[in-house]
Design an enzyme around this catalytic site. Structure first.
Site, PDB file in Angstrom:
ATOM      1  N   THR A 183      46.209  46.954  35.491  1.00  0.00           N
ATOM      2  CA  THR A 183      45.480  46.185  36.496  1.00  0.00           C
ATOM      3  C   THR A 183      46.534  45.510  37.374  1.00  0.00           C
ATOM      4  OG1 THR A 183      45.363  44.348  34.938  1.00  0.00           O
ATOM      5  CG2 THR A 183      43.398  45.729  35.149  1.00  0.00           C
TER       6      THR A 183
ATOM      7  N   LYS B 255      46.727  40.504  36.950  1.00  0.00           N
ATOM      8  CA  LYS B 255      47.133  39.582  35.872  1.00  0.00           C
ATOM      9  C   LYS B 255      48.543  39.062  36.204  1.00  0.00           C
ATOM     10  CE  LYS B 255      44.040  41.678  32.492  1.00  0.00           C
ATOM     11  NZ  LYS B 255      43.471  42.883  33.084  1.00  0.00           N
TER      12      LYS B 255
ATOM     13  N   GLU C 222      36.323  58.566  50.931  1.00  0.00           N
ATOM     14  CA  GLU C 222      36.383  59.462  49.766  1.00  0.00           C
ATOM     15  C   GLU C 222      37.439  60.530  49.972  1.00  0.00           C
ATOM     16  OE1 GLU C 222      33.438  58.730  51.232  1.00  0.00           O
ATOM     17  OE2 GLU C 222      31.800  58.709  49.752  1.00  0.00           O
TER      18      GLU C 222
ATOM     19  N   ARG D 298      41.999  42.116  42.223  1.00  0.00           N
ATOM     20  CA  ARG D 298      41.418  42.881  41.109  1.00  0.00           C
ATOM     21  C   ARG D 298      41.453  44.353  41.518  1.00  0.00           C
ATOM     22  NH1 ARG D 298      39.218  38.656  38.287  1.00  0.00           N
ATOM     23  NH2 ARG D 298      38.750  40.069  36.603  1.00  0.00           N
TER      24      ARG D 298
ATOM     25  N   ASP E 157      48.984  51.071  28.536  1.00  0.00           N
ATOM     26  CA  ASP E 157      48.165  50.205  29.379  1.00  0.00           C
ATOM     27  C   ASP E 157      48.930  48.892  29.511  1.00  0.00           C
ATOM     28  OD1 ASP E 157      46.412  48.393  30.443  1.00  0.00           O
ATOM     29  OD2 ASP E 157      44.711  48.941  29.181  1.00  0.00           O
TER      30      ASP E 157
END
Ligand code: DSN
Length: 392
Positions: free
Chosen positions: A222, A225, A48, A231, A196
């Site tokens: 992302t 793709k 974290e 991912r 995006d």
């Protein structure tokens, strides 16, 4: 593996992937190196915070991997660390978009995004997504006749509604986007411009599709793709007095997520390096060439292609067209039986339902990774046509 049940399922999925053709526009096939990083012992580590500012000890190598990942992300898109920041901790596209809104749009504010049935994403403010519950979506769509974005109409909507943020970027829009026009429209109403680029990031990296970076304030993507990574998601933000970068970092952690998945960050770094190799440019160009040939051939065979074609990896076929009347569900089922995996998709001005819409979406990113070229697309178009023609 000791767990034979899971081992069997992993093997079965490997065989399924090998034996089928995936035309899912959001999927791709990652390298063995990406898989190796994903399966690495970085998965054991909690980190974290951000490099140099973590809550737990033992961060010598997690810091290095995160810094390297950021450097590679900026370099891939030709960005200087003086002007752009990148957060590499996003778990996937939806949380990345949510983090940006949390950081930059007041609760109850307006996000102007493309309607789902016209090709927008759920997280562009659709009512069933948290983004549509916390913020108000100002929807825009494509022109009824041309099925492409009408920038004049877009400007009218923006001026009338004064959104806090305009989102350019889609999951089912096949055409090139004029980001300069989006910028001008955002400026007419004082909106932040977020792009995006999840679907076309790999094409931007390969210089085969327009880059949003000269015009956007924030770019999310992302990695899995067209960019062909694990991912995951990246959030780029312009560095200036508005301090979007700092606000976004805080929104990702501690605002929304807990510890980053450092094995995923390592795998992203691997994929970004792969995408910066010269071969990736040829790949990106081939993805688009393949999509164009597939779309043209399907058209020749009598199918209606939404917007008349494609400028990207993505094609929308209206299977419910006059004279065919095959629903998206039926079409995707028939294709799966023949070993071709696609998804059913709504089309602009949809008359059916999202569960059984009027079309299918096809993409060429995955098959191009496997080496497909134009001639393979001609064969594939004929095969798709044959399966969909069958009267069963
Ligand atoms: N599921 C992705 C797609 O198929 O476009 C978007 O989240």
């Amino acid at each position: 593996m000791k767990d034979k049940q899971i081992e069997k399922l992993i093997k079965a999925e490997e065989v399924r992937q090998k034996k089928t053709i995936s035309l899912i526009a959001s999927e791709n096939y990652v390298s063995e190196d990406v898989l190796k990083a994903l399966g690495s012992k970085f998965t054991n580590k909690y980190s974290e915070g951000y490099p140099g500012k973590r809550y737990y000890k033992g961060q010598t190598f997690t810091d290095k991997v995160e810094i390297l990942c950021r450097e590679r992300a900026l370099k891939l898109f030709g960005l200087s660390k003086n002007n752009w920041a990148v957060n590499v901790q996003g778990l996937s596209g939806s949380p990345a978009n949510l983090a940006v809104y949390l950081a930059l749009v007041p609760v109850g504010g307006k996000v102007m995004g493309m309607t789902l049935s016209h090709g927008g994403h759920l997280t562009h403010g659709h009512k069933v997504s948290a983004t549509g519950k916390i913020w108000n979506q100002i929807p825009y769509g494509v022109n009824k006749d041309t099925e492409v974005i009408d920038y004049g109409e877009l400007k009218k909507i923006a001026i009338e509604n004064k959104p806090n943020m305009i989102i350019a970027g889609f999951t089912a829009y096949p055409r090139a986007v004029d980001f300069k026009k989006f910028r001008e429209i955002a400026d007419t109403c004082g909106a932040i411009l977020m792009v995006d680029m999840s679907h076309f990031a790999g094409l931007v990296a390969g210089k085969a599709y327009p880059s949003p970076f000269p015009y956007a304030d924030v770019v999310t993507t992302t990695v899995h793709k067209t960019l062909r990574g694990p991912r995951s998601a990246l959030i780029f933000s312009k560095i200036d007095e508005r301090e979007f970068d700092k606000k976004i970092d805080k929104a990702v952690f501690p605002g929304l997520q807990g510890g980053p998945h450092m094995n995923q960050v390592a795998a992203v770094a691997v994929a970004l390096k792969e995408a910066s190799a010269p071969a990736f440019k040829s790949y990106a160009k081939q993805v688009i060439k393949n999509a164009k040939v597939l779309a043209e051939e399907l058209k020749k065979l009598g199918w209606k292609i939404v917007s008349g074609g494609t400028d990207s990896h993505l094609i929308l076929v209206d299977t419910w067209m006059e004279g065919k009347r095959i629903s998206g569900e039926e079409a995707s089922n028939r294709l799966e039986k023949d070993g071709i995996i696609v998804n059913k998709n709504t089309i602009p001005n949809e008359t059916r339902s999202p569960m059984d819409p009027s079309g299918i979406r096809l993409g060429t990113a995955g098959e191009t990774t496997r080496g497909s070229k134009e001639q393979d697309m001609l064969v594939l178009a004929k095969r798709i046509n044959k399966v969909l023609q069958k009267n069963n």
